[in-house]
Design an enzyme around this catalytic site. Structure first.
Site, short mmCIF file in Angstrom:
data_model
loop_
_atom_site.label_atom_id
_atom_site.label_comp_id
_atom_site.label_asym_id
_atom_site.label_seq_id
_atom_site.Cartn_x
_atom_site.Cartn_y
_atom_site.Cartn_z
N ILE A 84 -52.09 0.97 34.33
CA ILE A 84 -51.32 1.68 35.79
C ILE A 84 -52.11 2.91 36.05
O ILE A 84 -51.78 3.80 35.22
CB ILE A 84 -50.08 1.63 35.68
CG1 ILE A 84 -49.56 0.05 35.14
CG2 ILE A 84 -49.25 1.90 36.78
CD1 ILE A 84 -47.91 0.02 35.12
N HIS A 85 -52.85 3.02 37.01
CA HIS A 85 -53.56 4.31 37.19
C HIS A 85 -53.00 4.85 38.50
O HIS A 85 -53.39 4.39 39.51
CB HIS A 85 -55.21 4.05 37.51
CG HIS A 85 -56.13 5.21 37.45
ND1 HIS A 85 -55.93 6.18 38.56
CD2 HIS A 85 -56.72 5.73 36.55
CE1 HIS A 85 -56.64 7.23 38.16
NE2 HIS A 85 -57.07 6.95 36.91
N ILE A 86 -52.24 5.85 38.16
CA ILE A 86 -51.27 6.49 39.49
C ILE A 86 -52.36 7.30 40.13
O ILE A 86 -52.54 8.12 39.87
CB ILE A 86 -50.16 7.02 39.02
CG1 ILE A 86 -49.11 5.92 37.94
CG2 ILE A 86 -49.09 7.53 40.02
CD1 ILE A 86 -48.22 6.63 36.98
N GLY A 87 -52.59 6.82 41.72
CA GLY A 87 -53.39 7.40 42.53
C GLY A 87 -54.82 7.67 42.23
O GLY A 87 -55.22 7.17 41.09
#
Length: 165
Positions: A84-87
């Protein structure tokens, strides 16, 4: 369960991944970053988040909380590895705007809080808030079914279903 040639039932390993964020579901191919849109890290989906909490999208274990806090790696109980790569370009924020709520090695169930994020700060200081959700061990996946882009609710809306080899 499927019947084999000999009449015994075989277990089909399936994993359902629900939205880790509420917001707008987007095809990975439409993410404005070639590392994700060209699936160089793996296949998946992305979410344009509408709120500040990231939750566990399946039962499993936290395998990595990046030192810059912008991404979390998880492994499901069946072995699906998810990033999960936020932004986008959020690594440059050096952790600002991200508050991890879990540690590496921690077991999680669907809906457990993983990270609080400051969407306003990310929106103002990073390339985008769009959050790629990528299966990083695609070599162990036999089949992937992705939901159509739509508005999704964290912990409830299915976004990806996979069958393992």
């Amino acid at each position: 369960m499927l019947k084999s040639l000999f009449g015994k039932k075989q277990r089909v390993e399936e994993e359902k991944i629900v939205a880790p964020l509420s917001g707008k579901l987007v095809r990975l191919e439409d993410v404005p970053d070639p590392v994700f849109s060209q699936k160089l890290m793996g296949d998946g989906m992305a979410i344009e988040p509408s709120e500040n909490l990231v939750i566990a999208p399946f039962a499993g274990q936290v395998i990595q909380v990046f030192h810059t806090k912008h991404a979390i790696g998880l492994r499901s109980r069946l072995g699906v590895e998810l990033l999960i790569h936020i932004g986008l370009e959020t690594v440059n924020l050096s952790g600002e705007g991200f508050t991890p709520l879990v540690k590496e090695g921690q077991k999680v169930k669907v809906g457990d809080p993983l990270m609080e994020i400051d969407l306003t700060l990310i929106r103002d200081r990073a390339a985008s808030t769009i959050t790629p959700i990528v299966i990083t061990n695609s070599d162990s996946i036999a089949y992937i079914k992705k939901s159509e882009p739509d508005i999704v609710k964290k912990g409830e809306s299915p976004i990806i279903e996979v069958k393992l080899k």
